[in-house]
Design a protein around this motif. Structure first.
Motif, PDB file in Angstrom:
ATOM      1  N   GLU A 105     -18.774  -6.286 -19.294  1.00  0.00           N
ATOM      2  CA  GLU A 105     -18.395  -6.789 -20.594  1.00  0.00           C
ATOM      3  C   GLU A 105     -17.747  -5.679 -21.426  1.00  0.00           C
ATOM      4  O   GLU A 105     -17.999  -4.502 -21.197  1.00  0.00           O
TER       5      GLU A 105
ATOM      6  N   GLN B  23     -17.973 -11.320 -23.182  1.00  0.00           N
ATOM      7  CA  GLN B  23     -18.254 -11.666 -21.791  1.00  0.00           C
ATOM      8  C   GLN B  23     -17.069 -12.398 -21.230  1.00  0.00           C
ATOM      9  O   GLN B  23     -16.605 -13.355 -21.845  1.00  0.00           O
ATOM     10  N   PRO B  24     -16.612 -12.020 -20.065  1.00  0.00           N
ATOM     11  CA  PRO B  24     -15.576 -12.849 -19.456  1.00  0.00           C
ATOM     12  C   PRO B  24     -16.151 -14.237 -19.183  1.00  0.00           C
ATOM     13  O   PRO B  24     -17.280 -14.355 -18.719  1.00  0.00           O
ATOM     14  N   GLY B  25     -15.413 -15.271 -19.500  1.00  0.00           N
ATOM     15  CA  GLY B  25     -15.894 -16.620 -19.212  1.00  0.00           C
ATOM     16  C   GLY B  25     -16.698 -17.244 -20.327  1.00  0.00           C
ATOM     17  O   GLY B  25     -16.991 -18.427 -20.282  1.00  0.00           O
ATOM     18  N   ALA B  26     -17.058 -16.472 -21.342  1.00  0.00           N
ATOM     19  CA  ALA B  26     -17.853 -17.048 -22.424  1.00  0.00           C
ATOM     20  C   ALA B  26     -16.961 -17.338 -23.614  1.00  0.00           C
ATOM     21  O   ALA B  26     -15.986 -16.638 -23.848  1.00  0.00           O
ATOM     22  N   LYS B  27     -17.305 -18.378 -24.362  1.00  0.00           N
ATOM     23  CA  LYS B  27     -16.424 -18.744 -25.453  1.00  0.00           C
ATOM     24  C   LYS B  27     -16.593 -17.858 -26.668  1.00  0.00           C
ATOM     25  O   LYS B  27     -15.710 -17.706 -27.461  1.00  0.00           O
ATOM     26  N   GLN B  28     -17.779 -17.278 -26.810  1.00  0.00           N
ATOM     27  CA  GLN B  28     -18.008 -16.489 -28.003  1.00  0.00           C
ATOM     28  C   GLN B  28     -18.588 -15.134 -27.654  1.00  0.00           C
ATOM     29  O   GLN B  28     -19.404 -15.029 -26.748  1.00  0.00           O
TER      30      GLN B  28
END
Lengths: 207, 262
Positions: free
Chosen positions: A115, A139-144
């Motif tokens: 991250e 985080q890659p892949g997380a929206k927030q």
């Protein structure tokens, strides 16, 4: 030769002068430097990449621990009952809680090593002794992003972290009610034993 | 995850919450948790469900789907959620945030290919996190007792009411084509869950008692959210923070909540 000695002397006096001591690292710079350094090592270290908790703990012990005030953290986590503990109990409790936090933190570092960290703007009034340094983890892949805030206090030995708040949740005070339950059931010593047992079982399952 | 299930389930949730609140069996500990016995049972149920179905599927999803695709899926649902986040910001009296949320939806739906790419964030329009539970908290409603709902996980009494509104206004649950709707709901649950796989592991390791760790994290998290990340500091030694202004709820997918729900 004389000149060299003179230079040495002036360097020494410079280093020892109160002016230099007063120029301690600002809290936001401290957080940033330590974070960057640790992340850098974690991303490069072969053992840690392979998931070695042991190596990660060594790293945290070395680089991160000196900047934390664990007795303050433990007092915060225990709350009211802290004052009823004897100095020996406080010491044992601090040791056990420190180990748990270090272990948790090390594992979180391994899990989140890819991250990226963002530092929020930091402002501080002159003379302030208690500040919050705000960061965000992407985080890659997380929206927030996840917010990660450090509370620091100024001590005689520089700024020390006494609380870490992830997504609004204090990793320290979040223990308060389970600590209170343990203390109600088995006293301070009971809590120390529970923490030690927890640490042992984590150690046994770690690589 | 939270908004996801159908209306019947939300009715069930209300019934369960009402039963729990009225017929509380007191146990130890936190004054916010008068029905701890019931809550622990529900927590166990949710954990079991997660262990058997949701977590394995989410783990597979994370392992198989390339990261950029996962981001796309998550952005797609995030864009849908921004709509009601904007509405909540508006009725909380935060028009600037609401306008930004509307702008996000506009930009992401068009330039971001139906929300799959979060163009708005790269343009500096920050993503917010709002829901009806937070809105009611802002309006001054107290948070009431902590309750663990089946499927939805941790809530407070107020957040449970908020949840009913969240579900009722969730665009996905209004899709008429039932198979599409159900597929979207399921994918959303898995996509949300996949983001908390790591957090879950950390919680397992950190907690002495997972139930109370998750409960206290939820309550702190809601308190923080309702104050948009700047909750009033409370005296560390004074014991409980009394949540007059309240600790509030979250919206669809906060980390703590999903982690909790796991």
């Amino acid at each position: 030769m004389k000149l060299f000695a003179l230079m040495l002397a002036s360097v020494a006096s410079f280093l020892l002068s109160p002016g230099v001591q007063a120029q301690e690292t600002a809290p936001d710079v401290l957080v940033k430097n330590v974070t960057n350094e640790v992340l850098d090592i974690i991303r490069k270290d072969k053992d840690i990449k392979a998931g070695s908790t042991k190596r990660a703990i060594e790293l945290v012990d070395h680089k991160v621990l000196p900047h934390f005030n664990f007795s303050r953290m433990t007092a915060l986590a225990v709350g009211r009952d802290w004052r009823q503990a004897t100095p020996e109990q406080q010491k044992a409790l601090t040791e056990a809680f420190k180990e748990l936090l270090v272990r948790t933190y090390s594992n979180a570092l391994i899990a989140y090593k890819n991250e990226t960290v963002d530092y929020r703007p930091f402002k501080m009034q002159a003379g302030e002794t208690d500040v919050t340094v705000r960061t965000q983890i992407h985080q890659p892949g997380a929206k927030q992003p996840i917010t990660l805030d450090y509370s620091l206090e100024k001590t005689a030995k520089g700024w020390k972290v006494y609380d870490v708040v992830v997504a609004g949740v204090s990793l320290v005070t979040n223990y308060r009610s389970s600590f209170a339950t343990e203390i109600r059931n088995g006293g301070i010593d009971g809590l120390v034993k529970t923490l030690q047992a927890k640490n042992k079982s984590l150690e046994a399952s770690a690589k | 995850m939270k908004t996801g299930l159908s209306r019947q389930i939300s009715k069930l949730a209300i019934a369960v919450a009402a039963a729990g609140l009225l017929g509380g069996c007191a146990t130890s500990g936190n004054p916010k948790d008068p029905i701890e016995g019931f809550n622990r049972a529900m927590f166990g149920f949710n954990e079991g469900l997660d262990k058997v179905i949701i977590k394995p599927v989410a783990t597979g999803y994370e392992a198989v789907l390339p990261s950029p695709l996962q981001t796309g899926v998550s952005n797609f649902f995030s864009n849908i959620a921004d709509l009601m986040i904007g509405v909540n910001n508006l009725i909380q009296g935060k028009p600037a945030q609401a306008a930004s949320d509307a702008g996000r939806v506009l930009v992401n739906t068009t330039m971001g290919f139906l929300g799959i790419i979060d163009v708005a964030s790269t343009m500096g329009m920050e993503k917010h996190e709002e829901d009806f539970g937070q809105t009611f908290g802002r309006w001054g409603m107290g948070d009431g007792a902590y309750v663990v709902l089946p499927f939805f996980g941790p809530r407070t009494a107020r957040d449970t009411i908020g949840l009913v509104f969240d579900v009722a206004t969730d665009p996905v649950s209004h899709i008429d084509h039932i198979p599409s709707r159900n597929t979207l709901l399921a994918v959303r649950v898995i996509s949300d869950r996949a983001q908390f796989l790591k957090a879950d592991k950390v919680i397992e390791e950190a907690a002495l008692d997972k139930y109370s760790y998750v409960r206290d994290a939820y309550l702190q998290r809601r308190q923080s959210l309702i104050h948009d990340g700047n909750p009033p500091k409370f005296d560390p030694y004074s014991g409980s923070q009394d949540g007059k202004v309240s600790e509030a709820p979250q919206e669809g997918t906060s980390a703590a909540q999903v982690a909790t729900r796991n």
